[in-house]
Design a protein around this motif. Structure first.
Motif, mmCIF file in Angstrom:
data_model
loop_
_atom_site.group_PDB
_atom_site.id
_atom_site.type_symbol
_atom_site.label_atom_id
_atom_site.label_comp_id
_atom_site.label_asym_id
_atom_site.label_seq_id
_atom_site.Cartn_x
_atom_site.Cartn_y
_atom_site.Cartn_z
ATOM 1 N N ARG A 413 42.420 22.787 -49.941
ATOM 2 C CA ARG A 413 43.108 22.174 -48.804
ATOM 3 C C ARG A 413 42.236 22.137 -47.558
ATOM 4 O O ARG A 413 42.275 21.187 -46.786
ATOM 5 N N LEU A 414 41.424 23.202 -47.350
ATOM 6 C CA LEU A 414 40.597 23.260 -46.138
ATOM 7 C C LEU A 414 39.216 22.653 -46.372
ATOM 8 O O LEU A 414 38.448 22.467 -45.434
ATOM 9 N N GLY A 415 38.886 22.380 -47.631
ATOM 10 C CA GLY A 415 37.562 21.851 -47.933
ATOM 11 C C GLY A 415 36.465 22.851 -47.634
ATOM 12 O O GLY A 415 35.390 22.504 -47.146
ATOM 13 N N VAL A 416 36.752 24.116 -47.917
ATOM 14 C CA VAL A 416 35.795 25.188 -47.628
ATOM 15 C C VAL A 416 35.447 25.869 -48.958
ATOM 16 O O VAL A 416 36.352 26.140 -49.753
ATOM 17 N N PRO A 417 34.148 26.121 -49.229
ATOM 18 C CA PRO A 417 33.829 26.797 -50.494
ATOM 19 C C PRO A 417 34.414 28.203 -50.539
ATOM 20 O O PRO A 417 34.569 28.857 -49.500
ATOM 21 N N LYS A 418 34.709 28.681 -51.749
ATOM 22 C CA LYS A 418 35.361 29.985 -51.900
ATOM 23 C C LYS A 418 34.533 31.120 -51.310
ATOM 24 O O LYS A 418 35.090 32.124 -50.862
ATOM 25 N N GLU A 419 33.217 30.970 -51.328
ATOM 26 C CA GLU A 419 32.366 32.045 -50.794
ATOM 27 C C GLU A 419 32.671 32.314 -49.322
ATOM 28 O O GLU A 419 32.389 33.387 -48.803
ATOM 29 N N LYS A 420 33.197 31.302 -48.651
ATOM 30 C CA LYS A 420 33.465 31.472 -47.219
ATOM 31 C C LYS A 420 34.897 31.925 -46.949
ATOM 32 O O LYS A 420 35.354 31.954 -45.813
ATOM 33 N N ILE A 421 35.630 32.238 -48.019
ATOM 34 C CA ILE A 421 37.031 32.637 -47.855
ATOM 35 C C ILE A 421 37.201 34.100 -48.245
ATOM 36 O O ILE A 421 36.795 34.503 -49.329
ATOM 37 N N ASP A 422 37.776 34.875 -47.349
ATOM 38 C CA ASP A 422 38.071 36.278 -47.649
ATOM 39 C C ASP A 422 39.576 36.449 -47.715
ATOM 40 O O ASP A 422 40.282 36.154 -46.743
ATOM 41 N N VAL A 423 40.059 36.951 -48.850
ATOM 42 C CA VAL A 423 41.497 37.193 -48.991
ATOM 43 C C VAL A 423 41.722 38.700 -49.056
ATOM 44 O O VAL A 423 41.206 39.367 -49.956
#
Ligand code: FES
Ligand code: FES
Lengths: 750, 151
Positions: A413-423
């Motif tokens: 949805r945000l068009g951001v690679p997973k590496e840049k996402i911290d959950v």
């Protein structure tokens, strides 16, 4: 001892080489100190050494264990680290537990769903402990110049009997952290367990009883704003327009705007369920100020067109249809009631023998219909999430049962690679399946992106209850044929539901009857539904076990003996080959509940009681409910619960879960319902949605586990389904009247 | 907006909020005393239970302007080290599942025991019936209240 290859989750065991030389701080979640859980004040070590992705050891012998799975009240944050600590062979007092963030490179199945946390981690977590122990032993053997085989461990101490040398784990941790992960490892025999099978208290217990920040809603960070949404008042409607200006200048309000959560044109995950895609958003300084603006905002809503959304999960694609229109519970009920046996719209799911002939030859036919309404999950902590989205990073923190799928949704949805996402995960104020559907995480992230500031999205209770992923509404219709000797010769079941049916055609009693037919139908709806503690089983058990009670009565048999005879048939001479339950284990819990409740024994003649048994999530549960009537309301005195879930990791916590499932099952069967008029939910808070309360709850719940050497199976869900039928059967025993339609209270007071 | 001086857990606090702000949000949003929980906002669930001059009160229904000089006690203030007999009993019985309702349950239990140090089972069941536990820990709550009463 048994030797195992360390293949499962091996990647998690490999330490981070680049930092292996020194004190190990990287790769662990140091972020929220509220996630660390020392039960008592302990002296912290000067240095930590990471042995593998699950644990690190301090120079003073303290051990930190990462708990990978979401904690929703099922107590995995205690039970999962127990598995690691057992094979590490350390003292539980020396253990600190931390909630791990999402990390697919280290952990498998970081999901709180399907009652699978313990069963899927049974091997990897024990291996994580065992490999670490092996590395500590190897380090000690090298330092002391003695064979590894001569070393023993006990409670975090390594000993060499011949030389009298001892060391605690902390003294060997630095050296162990430099070693290769062993190729094979030995795991303990069950009889040697010191932690598994021995009750350990909730690692967050102290924080819970002192009100420390633990839950998603407790997140407060510098610069954080509060956001709320306003969604359409009815399923089948969507946002047309809104007068942002009128509330934009209210005190404390910083932003008011419309938002679309998902893009309907792109494939979504099956867990991106969200009825209300286009909504209004209000952002402000504080909850109360945002609430005032929420009340004041004027919005116009329009009817949604039909939506067909392509979904993907585990590599499978499907299309989910949300029809246009405003739906009514009365229409749903009429539609489900229109299905008779053999209706042309039904699809056959299983057929054994010649049911038609068997019914034609029957001496007696019993026919009954059972129904259940939509239900809301009603986690006591409403949906919420914290998000901080910048150009560099997407950081989200809060309560969600599916962090991995949520990360994928955010990425799309945000068009951001997973590496840049911290959950990151907080403790959750209940799950029951509701937090499998993480649309609120995407909403929070989109809001943060729009306002360029960190934000906590908060649902009010009303938002939470009227924006559900409800338990579907179901109907199950049964008929049974008895021959002249009162043997059940045929069974025919019709399962219909909106938008799914509750039919398990290969579960008991399939396989025990020569002539069997299972048919089903599913209707579309724009009322969003999803998994709800023990999906489908949560109704199937209630209907099936109530019906079998009536069949037993018609056959003049004791309800337990009647079921045991069927189960014996399934063991000796089963019908068909696709029966997916273990008849011996099922009979085992029935025998156990019979014994514990004293069923049929002298002195129990005057008790008003009912029995039921069910299998789901690979576990078996049987119940006996004892009650009396106070006017039209049942007073539940005793509930006996017999469980076979394999090895019981944390007995007192498993008992707590069984008690909770019992109360949940009884409460929802008696009182729970969501109804709709022209798409509008008729219940939006606890004044209209009745949850079971303390004085309505069973006075005593007696839980017993079957002693077992089988690897652990599910525990969060299996205790809920059968107790509803045991309750219905006990109500019959007390009143002479059977209840067929949930919530039962409606029939009782009618 | 207006300034209010509040006595909470034996300490003095000053907040600048609109007079109709419920104490629930004053505690949580403005003072970061987050042990007091939001569950329903309409006096149905008891998750927000605090003590006002020792009496169990729903913080979601108590406007800050109504507090005046009254003493407020929250879950964070019933003991210094989390060792109030009720808290200890809660740990001993390992009551919590998700834990979200439990601070409210404990606050109600403390006030129940203050008023009635030796409650019967029925008195506990009725006295605690204003607090919802969605996870269904009621039988453990009852045991913990009895244990606290005996200590
Ligand atoms: S939040 Fe106050 S009673 Fe529910
Ligand atoms: S422990 Fe979860 S609501 Fe009570």
């Amino acid at each position: 001892m048994t030797t195992f290859k360390t293949k499962v989750g091996r990647r998690a065991f490999i330490r981070n080489i680049s930092v292996a030389g020194g004190g190990m701080m990287i790769g662990f979640n140091w972020l929220a100190s509220c996630n660390t859980s020392p039960q008592k004040i302990k002296e912290l070590p000067k240095e930590w050494f990471e042995i593998n992705g699950f644990l690190k050891i301090g120079d003073n012998g303290l051990v930190t264990i990462q708990s990978p799975n979401p904690e929703i009240g099922q107590n995995v944050k205690t039970s999962m680290p127990m598995l690691v600590a057992e094979e590490l062979d350390t003292n539980w007092d020396q253990v600190i537990v931390e909630q791990a963030p999402l990390d697919v490179s280290k952990y498998k199945w970081q999901v709180a769903g399907g009652s699978r946390s313990i069963s899927s981690s049974w091997e990897p977590l024990r291996m994580a402990g065992a490999t670490a122990r092996q590395m500590l032993l190897t380090a000690a053997a090298a330092e002391w110049q003695v064979p590894v085989a001569e070393l023993t461990t006990d409670s975090g101490i390594i000993s060499h009997a011949a030389s009298g040398k001892t060391a605690h784990y902390g003294q060997m941790a630095a050296a162990a952290a430099q070693l290769e992960v062993p190729e094979t490892v030995t795991l303990k025999e069950i009889k040697d367990y010191k932690i598994i099978g021995h009750s350990k208290k909730n690692v967050d217990g102290h924080k819970i009883v002192t009100g420390q920040p633990l839950f998603g809603l407790d997140t407060y960070k510098d610069g954080m704003r509060t956001a709320m949404i306003i969604h359409a008042p009815a399923f089948g409607k969507t946002l047309k327009s809104m007068n942002s200006e009128a509330v934009a200048n209210m005190p404390g309000i910083e932003a008011v705007f419309p938002m679309s959560v998902y893009s309907d044109d792109e494939p979504q995950s099956s867990f991106d369920t969200a009825a209300f895609n286009r909504m209004a958003v209000i952002v402000g300084r504080s909850t109360w100020e945002v609430l005032q603006a929420k009340k004041a905002l004027q919005a116009e809503w329009e009817n949604s067109p039909e939506r067909n959304i392509s979904q993907r999960l585990f590599g499978r694609s499907s299309t989910k249809k949300y029809p246009a229109g405003l739906e009514n519970t009365s229409d749903h009920n009429a539609l489900m009631a229109s299905f008779d046996f053999g209706d042309k719209r039904l699809k056959i799911f299983r057929k054994d023998g010649d049911p038609k002939k068997a019914f034609a030859q029957a001496a007696k036919v019993i026919e009954r219909t059972y129904t259940a309404p939509f239900r809301a999950h009603n986690t006591l902590e409403p949906m919420n999430f914290y998000a901080d989205v910048t150009n560099e990073k997407v950081f989200v923190l809060g309560p969600v049962q599916t962090p991995e799928w949520t990360e994928s949704s955010l990425s799309r949805r945000l068009g951001v690679p997973k590496e840049k996402i911290d959950v990151h995960l907080t403790r959750m104020g209940g799950g029951f399946g509701r937090r499998l559907y993480g649309h609120f995480v995407t909403e929070a992230a989109l809001i943060s992106k729009q306002i360029k500031a960190p934000v906590k999205l908060v649902y009010t209770r009303e938002d939470d209850m009227t924006f559900g992923t409800y338990r579907p509404t179901y109907s199950l219709k049964y008929r049974a044929a008895l021959d002249i000797e009162n043997n059940m010769t045929a069974l025919h079941v019709v399962g219909v539901g909106i938008p799914e049916k509750a039919l398990y055609e290969n579960r008991f009693p399939a396989g025990t009857i020569d002539h069997f037919l299972a048919e089903g139908w599913e209707g579309d709806s724009n009322i969003t539904t999803g998994a709800y503690r023990a999906p489908r089983s949560n109704f199937a058990a209630s209907a099936e076990q109530s019906f079998l009670d009536e069949v037993a009565e018609a056959a003049g048999k004791d309800p337990i003996d009647f079921r045991l005879a069927l189960l014996e048939r399934a063991q000796i001479n089963p019908v068909g080959e696709r029966n997916d339950y273990d008849a011996e284990r099922m009979a085992g819990v029935l025998q156990l509940v019979k014994e514990k409740s004293g069923w049929g024994s002298p002195g129990t003649e005057n008790l008003k009681r009912g029995v039921a048994v069910y299998f789901c999530h690979n576990s078996y549960v049987a119940n006996v409910v004892d009650l009396e009537m106070n006017g039209k309301t049942p007073v539940i005195n005793d509930v006996y619960v017999a469980v076979d879930c394999g090895i019981v990791v944390n007995p007192d916590a498993a008992t707590n879960l069984a008690e909770g499932g019992t109360v949940d099952g009884i409460g929802n069967a008696l009182y729970g319902q969501m109804t709709f008029v022209a798409g509008v939910p008729q219940q939006d808070n606890f004044d209209r949605y009745r949850l079971i309360r303390h004085h309505e709850s069973p006075k005593n719940i007696h839980v017993d586990f079957v002693k077992s050497d089988i690897a652990p199976t599910g525990m969060g869900e299996p205790p809920l389904p059968p107790v509803q039928a045991a309750l219905a059967n006990a109500i019959y025993s007390a009143t002479g009247k059977r209840v067929y339609h949930q919530p039962f209270i409606n029939e009782l007071i009618a | 907006m207006a300034i209010f001086n509040l006595q909470i857990n034996g300490r003095a606090y000053e907040v600048d909020v609109t007079p109709d702000t419920p104490m629930l949000w004053v505690l949580r949003d403005h003072l970061q005393l987050v042990g007091t929980k939001y569950g329903c906002g309409i006096a149905q669930c008891g998750a927000c239970t605090i003590h006002l001059n020792g009496t169990a009160t729903r913080a979601c229904q108590l406007q800050v302007s109504m507090v005046g000089n009254a003493e407020i006690t929250t879950i964070e203030g019933i003991s210094e080290h989390g060792d109030h007999p009720v808290q200890k009993a809660w740990i001993e019985e390992d009551v919590p599942q998700c834990g979200y309702c439990q601070s409210g349950q404990i606050m109600t239990a403390v006030s129940l025991l203050n008023a009635n140090p030796n409650p019967t089972d029925a008195e506990i069941e009725n006295g605690m019936s204003g607090n919802i536990c969605r996870c269904g820990t009621y039988t453990r709550i009852k045991k913990a209240v009895k244990r606290a009463a005996q200590s």
